[in-house]
Design a protein around this motif. Structure first.
Motif, short mmCIF file in Angstrom:
data_model
loop_
_atom_site.label_atom_id
_atom_site.label_comp_id
_atom_site.label_asym_id
_atom_site.label_seq_id
_atom_site.Cartn_x
_atom_site.Cartn_y
_atom_site.Cartn_z
N LEU A 254 3.70 44.19 21.46
CA LEU A 254 4.94 43.84 20.98
C LEU A 254 5.61 42.82 22.43
CD1 LEU A 254 6.34 47.10 19.63
CD2 LEU A 254 6.36 44.95 18.51
N LEU B 195 13.65 48.81 22.31
CA LEU B 195 12.17 48.80 22.17
C LEU B 195 11.49 49.59 23.31
CD1 LEU B 195 9.57 47.56 20.85
CD2 LEU B 195 10.23 45.43 22.06
N ARG C 234 13.42 49.45 13.91
CA ARG C 234 12.78 50.50 14.32
C ARG C 234 11.62 51.10 13.48
NH1 ARG C 234 18.50 51.63 14.41
NH2 ARG C 234 19.21 51.57 16.58
N ILE D 283 8.80 48.98 14.80
CA ILE D 283 8.30 49.29 16.06
C ILE D 283 7.15 50.24 15.88
CG2 ILE D 283 8.70 49.91 18.25
CD1 ILE D 283 9.66 47.22 17.49
N SER E 251 8.77 52.37 22.04
CA SER E 251 7.43 52.04 21.98
C SER E 251 6.61 52.84 22.63
CB SER E 251 7.37 50.51 22.58
OG SER E 251 5.90 50.38 22.12
#
Length: 313
Positions: free
Chosen positions: A166, A179, A153, A156, A183
């Protein structure tokens, strides 16, 4: 027509066999400068992927980037794409553009300083896992099918801060959804196909495809035969079913190409290496409008990267 290929594994082959010549056509490399020029590949994303015997050691990531400079960029008129301006410059001047990505963060060892170093070195997208688990997340083939770790995390968040794109190809489904929720930036699947057409864990469900489309991401249809069709031999026309299906989900402007050349042993009949894109383009032109074909083979990726690459500093 210009081709934009979002994923190849040339650098991993060069890491294992540094004597190989990227500049000229040969049997040991699917992608070479000669084949790129033959097919009109205007943009190629080169993934840094460490084979198992090198995995976990950051110095091999750096050696791969060194090979990118010494073997790829030095082989001819190739322009390193790190910014929007680089992308536009290559397109306007008819230059071959090369981008850098990382496939699997294993070698970063949970150290976010390494992420920043890679960003300084021009890496612009990161795939968090390969098929299995690492310190950040589970890959799609990990049997426990878990999601992101706490360190993942944090990764990210740092990628978002840096503007690092990503990539969800190879990521477990649970990690995919985590994700997506974390994100603030659009996601890509650089080399994945439609699971509805070919039910493999590495392919994307309709729900995943729809979420990438809604987030304004791009999906690179891949040439890995087992991800295209269950029965061999796999021919080029089998790719059309994946393209049709993604289009049916609203993805006409979210489809690109992500060959995975040099990362695959089996090949699609008639599409065995990067010098054979002309036949694929001809096939696409028989089934789709010129505007759609241009989008699939280059335009959709180009627009995405133009929007999400950083400005030059």
């Amino acid at each position: 027509m210009t081709i934009f290929d979002a994923h190849c594994d040339v650098l991993s082959k060069l890491l294992e066999h540094p004597q190989l010549d990227f500049g000229h056509e040969q049997d040991l490399l699917d992608v070479t400068l000669e084949r790129m020029q033959k097919s009109g590949i205007g943009f190629q994303n080169f993934a840094v992927y460490l084979p198992e015997k090198y995995a976990g050691e950051f110095r091999y990531v750096l050696e791969s980037i060194d090979l990118f400079h010494e073997k790829v960029l030095a082989s001819g008129p190739i322009h390193f794409i790190r910014s929007k301006e680089d992308l536009e410059y290559a397109e306007k001047n008819g230059l071959t553009g090369a981008l850098l990505s990382l496939e699997g963060v294993d070698a970063l060892q949970g150290n976010l300083a390494y992420v920043r170093i890679l960003h300084h070195l021009g890496v612009r997208s990161i795939g968090i896992t390969w098929n299995y688990a690492n310190w950040a997340a589970d890959g799609v083939m990990e049997s426990r099918r878990a999601g992101l770790t706490e360190k993942g995390r944090q990764l990210i968040q740092e990628c978002n801060r840096l503007g690092m794109i990503l990539d969800v190809s190879h990521l477990s489904e649970k990690a995919f959804w985590e994700l997506l929720s974390l994100s603030a930036k659009p996601l890509i699947a650089s080399h994945s196909n439609a699971g509805k057409i070919c039910p493999r864990r590495r392919n994307l469900s309709d729900e995943q495809i729809g979420s990438i489309i809604r987030a304004d991401g791009v999906i690179g249809v891949t040439f890995v035969p087992p991800f295209v069709h269950a029965e061999e031999p796999v021919t080029m026309d089998r790719l059309l079913a994946h393209i049709d299906h993604i289009c049916s989900l609203g993805g006409r402007r979210h489809i690109g190409l992500g060959s995975d050349f040099d990362g695959i042993r089996e090949k699609i009949v008639g599409l065995e290496h990067a010098g054979k894109y002309h036949d694929l383009v001809n096939l696409l032109q028989k089934h789709y409008s010129e505007e759609d074909v241009e989008g699939f083979i280059c335009g959709n990726w180009y627009r995405f990267y133009l929007k999400h690459l950083p400005a030059a500093t």
